[in-house]
Motif scaffolding. Structure first.
Motif, mmCIF file in Angstrom:
data_model
loop_
_atom_site.group_PDB
_atom_site.id
_atom_site.type_symbol
_atom_site.label_atom_id
_atom_site.label_comp_id
_atom_site.label_asym_id
_atom_site.label_seq_id
_atom_site.Cartn_x
_atom_site.Cartn_y
_atom_site.Cartn_z
ATOM 1 N N UNK A 14 0.827 -1.194 0.000
ATOM 2 C CA UNK A 14 0.000 0.000 0.000
ATOM 3 C C UNK A 14 0.865 1.248 0.000
ATOM 4 N N UNK A 15 0.318 2.332 -0.534
ATOM 5 C CA UNK A 15 1.029 3.606 -0.558
ATOM 6 C C UNK A 15 1.057 4.251 0.825
ATOM 7 N N UNK A 16 0.102 3.916 1.650
ATOM 8 C CA UNK A 16 -0.021 4.450 2.992
ATOM 9 C C UNK A 16 0.906 3.653 3.909
ATOM 10 N N UNK A 46 -9.266 -5.541 -0.432
ATOM 11 C CA UNK A 46 -8.158 -4.771 -1.009
ATOM 12 C C UNK A 46 -8.605 -3.799 -2.098
ATOM 13 N N UNK A 47 -9.846 -3.876 -2.507
ATOM 14 C CA UNK A 47 -10.382 -2.914 -3.476
ATOM 15 C C UNK A 47 -10.686 -1.559 -2.828
ATOM 16 N N UNK A 51 -7.375 5.112 2.636
ATOM 17 C CA UNK A 51 -7.933 5.835 3.786
ATOM 18 C C UNK A 51 -9.124 5.094 4.392
ATOM 19 N N UNK A 52 -9.948 4.447 3.556
ATOM 20 C CA UNK A 52 -11.073 3.654 4.054
ATOM 21 C C UNK A 52 -10.568 2.418 4.805
ATOM 22 N N UNK A 53 -9.608 1.755 4.206
ATOM 23 C CA UNK A 53 -9.047 0.544 4.794
ATOM 24 C C UNK A 53 -8.364 0.855 6.122
ATOM 25 N N UNK A 58 -7.703 0.665 11.987
ATOM 26 C CA UNK A 58 -7.376 1.351 13.246
ATOM 27 C C UNK A 58 -8.592 1.546 14.142
ATOM 28 N N UNK A 59 -9.773 1.171 13.658
ATOM 29 C CA UNK A 59 -10.975 1.209 14.476
ATOM 30 C C UNK A 59 -11.692 2.541 14.507
ATOM 31 N N UNK A 60 -11.251 3.512 13.733
ATOM 32 C CA UNK A 60 -11.939 4.805 13.728
ATOM 33 C C UNK A 60 -13.255 4.748 12.948
#
Length: 78
Positions: A14-16, A46-47, A51-53, A58-60
């Motif tokens: 991932x880029x993140x 993985x689609x 930011x959604x993933x 992280x549970x937010x």
């Protein structure tokens, strides 16, 4: 049905940075033991955009898809 594990491993990059680190641990610890059904769920998960993933991991944000919940739990493990 046979899912290409190599392609899925590549999609886990991932880029993140935080997600990349989470997936690196996940790939080492859990990936080789996943069933075809779990791999299909991972492929679907993985689609999501990073930011959604990340929000689900992280549970937010809650995971709204019941099929993904098992993968999110695995990703959250240290």
């Amino acid at each position: 049905m046979s899912i290409d594990r190599g392609r899925l491993r590549w999609q886990c990059r991932r880029a993140f940075l935080e997600l990349d680190l989470v997936f690196a641990r996940f790939l080492e610890r859990d990936f080789d033991r996943l069933t075809d059904g779990q791999l299909a769920d991972l492929e679907d998960l993985l689609r999501c955009e990073d930011h959604e993933l990340w929000a689900m991991v992280n549970g937010s944000e809650p995971c709204g898809n019941d099929r993904w919940k098992e993968m999110i739990v695995l990703l959250r493990q240290q």
